[in-house]
Design a protein around this motif. Structure first.
Motif, short mmCIF file in Angstrom:
data_model
loop_
_atom_site.label_atom_id
_atom_site.label_comp_id
_atom_site.label_asym_id
_atom_site.label_seq_id
_atom_site.Cartn_x
_atom_site.Cartn_y
_atom_site.Cartn_z
N ASP A 323 0.83 -1.21 0.00
CA ASP A 323 0.00 0.00 0.00
C ASP A 323 0.86 1.26 0.00
O ASP A 323 0.62 2.20 -0.76
N TRP A 324 1.90 1.27 0.82
CA TRP A 324 2.75 2.45 0.99
C TRP A 324 3.52 2.76 -0.29
O TRP A 324 3.56 3.91 -0.75
N SER A 325 4.13 1.74 -0.88
CA SER A 325 4.96 1.98 -2.07
C SER A 325 4.13 2.44 -3.26
O SER A 325 4.60 3.21 -4.10
N ARG A 326 2.89 2.02 -3.33
CA ARG A 326 2.03 2.41 -4.44
C ARG A 326 1.55 3.86 -4.31
O ARG A 326 1.03 4.43 -5.28
N ALA A 327 1.70 4.43 -3.13
CA ALA A 327 1.29 5.82 -2.91
C ALA A 327 2.44 6.79 -3.16
O ALA A 327 2.29 7.99 -2.91
N ASP A 328 3.59 6.28 -3.64
CA ASP A 328 4.78 7.13 -3.85
C ASP A 328 5.14 7.91 -2.59
O ASP A 328 5.51 9.08 -2.65
N ALA A 329 4.99 7.25 -1.45
CA ALA A 329 5.30 7.87 -0.17
C ALA A 329 6.80 7.72 0.10
O ALA A 329 7.48 6.91 -0.53
N PRO A 330 7.33 8.52 1.03
CA PRO A 330 8.77 8.44 1.33
C PRO A 330 9.18 7.06 1.82
O PRO A 330 8.47 6.43 2.59
N MET A 331 10.35 6.61 1.35
CA MET A 331 10.85 5.29 1.70
C MET A 331 12.34 5.35 1.99
O MET A 331 13.02 6.29 1.58
N ALA A 332 12.82 4.34 2.68
CA ALA A 332 14.24 4.19 2.98
C ALA A 332 14.75 2.90 2.36
O ALA A 332 13.97 1.98 2.07
N HIS A 333 16.06 2.82 2.17
CA HIS A 333 16.72 1.63 1.62
C HIS A 333 16.22 1.28 0.22
O HIS A 333 16.14 0.09 -0.12
N VAL A 334 15.87 2.29 -0.54
CA VAL A 334 15.45 2.04 -1.92
C VAL A 334 16.69 1.95 -2.80
O VAL A 334 17.46 2.90 -2.90
N PRO A 335 16.91 0.83 -3.47
CA PRO A 335 18.07 0.73 -4.35
C PRO A 335 17.90 1.59 -5.60
O PRO A 335 16.80 2.00 -5.95
N THR A 336 19.01 1.86 -6.27
CA THR A 336 18.96 2.63 -7.51
C THR A 336 18.25 1.80 -8.59
O THR A 336 18.04 0.59 -8.44
N ARG A 337 17.92 2.45 -9.68
CA ARG A 337 17.27 1.73 -10.78
C ARG A 337 18.16 0.60 -11.29
O ARG A 337 17.68 -0.50 -11.59
#
Length: 352
Positions: A323-337
């Protein structure tokens, strides 16, 4: 927008949520004795054999197979297994089928809460009221399976049911105890007139979690394996890997002894709780929001902390990272593309 690592600054805390948690805490203290006496009185009427009397005098949050066998006629058993509704499936005598999928959201977002009207209809169909003693039964095939009865327990408690228990170890424990099964379908329950009385203190919505990010007193607890927390893996239906900003990680499987799908005794769980991330281990009364991918593993952390170890102010974020990731909400530990592409290639290779 692509998922990005984002600073943790967010809107100011929700005074409404703080207030409702405070009110709930006072109500709990005021009502705890009354609920305990009510549950005790209920079980005094159980005609259990002497060998089971000690177990029969306590109801929930966990119940052993032998204790359930002694109280079977006095409780409503709900079978959550996937095949529970199929004809002639072996089950505990008297158990009513209500597969776990009936309690979950759509395939695109399984952690999403169903409409309240659907939950109400399901509870009524099972003949449940706020006072019905309910025992939830899953397969007990592995520790991850425990998330199913834990999530349904949370759902029923949020809806207002008061007397709930999970068969510890599920059907695996029942079979290991050599207890009876039947293939005869259980007659449908007489529908109830249940009306939900929602306990908002148990639920953390996405909006509330966003506000909690700015509140130092709220601890966000990630129940997933560490690879998910670090952004090295993700649920297939999540938009991108990563975790909530500032989250602590505690894999829900750590509560279980190796090779067991049943929770150990309370003393053992207390010792495991000492290994919680330091902010939580040092502040057992802190406000906690438990989350994972879709609110399944997180329900186990919520259950142990809140219901077994009686830590106050523990809520569940049911939609969790999908749910959180689909809302484009702030996140941590996101790897680069590039890192995400490499991870996808690795996962594809491993699946071949």
């Amino acid at each position: 927008m692509p998922c990005m690592n984002t600073p943790t600054s967010t809107p100011s805390p929700s005074a409404h949520r703080i207030a409702r948690r405070s009110v709930w805490s006072r109500l709990c203290r005021a009502c705890a004795l009354g609920w305990f006496l009510a549950a005790w009185a209920l079980q005094q009427g159980v005609g259990a054999a002497p060998a089971h009397q000690a177990e029969a005098q306590t109801f929930g949050p966990l119940i052993s197979a032998t204790a359930l066998a002694a109280q079977r006629a006095q409780v409503r058993i709900i079978d959550l297994r996937d095949m529970a509704s199929e004809p002639h499936v072996a089950h505990i005598p008297g158990a009513l089928p209500a597969p776990y999928a009936d309690w979950r959201g759509p395939a695109s977002n399984p952690g999403q809460l169903r409409p309240l009207a659907e939950f109400t209809a399901l509870v009524r169909r099972l003949g449940l009221t706020a006072e019905t003693p309910v025992v939830l039964v899953a397969s007990g095939s592995d520790p991850s399976d425990f998330g199913a009865p834990a999530r349904v327990y949370w759902t029923l408690k949020w809806l207002g049911l008061k007397h709930l228990a999970i068969l510890n170890g599920g059907m695996t424990a029942w079979l290991a105890a050599g207890l009876s099964l039947t293939r005869e379908p259980t007659p449908p329950a007489a529908p109830s007139a249940f009306t939900p009385q929602l306990d908002g203190a148990l639920l953390a919505t996405r909006a509330e979690v966003a506000q909690d990010l700015a509140r130092p007193g709220t601890l966000l607890l990630d129940a997933r394996p560490r690879a998910f927390y670090l952004g090295r893996e993700k649920a297939p239906i999540a938009r991108c890997p990563g975790t909530l900003p500032g989250a602590l990680d505690f894999d829900n499987l750590r509560w279980f002894e190796q090779g067991s799908a049943a929770l150990p005794d309370t003393a053992t769980l207390e010792r495991v709780a000492q290994t919680l991330p330091q902010p939580l281990a040092a502040a057992p009364s802190a406000e906690v929001v438990s989350f994972c991918n879709t609110g399944h593993w997180a329900a186990t952390n919520w259950f142990v902390l809140s219901q077994v170890l009686h830590r106050p102010h523990v809520a569940l974020y049911p939609g969790s990272m999908v749910d959180w990731s689909r809302a484009d909400a702030p996140m941590a530990h996101v790897p680069t593309r590039l890192q995400q592409l490499w991870q996808q290639l690795e996962q594809t290779w491993q699946a071949l």
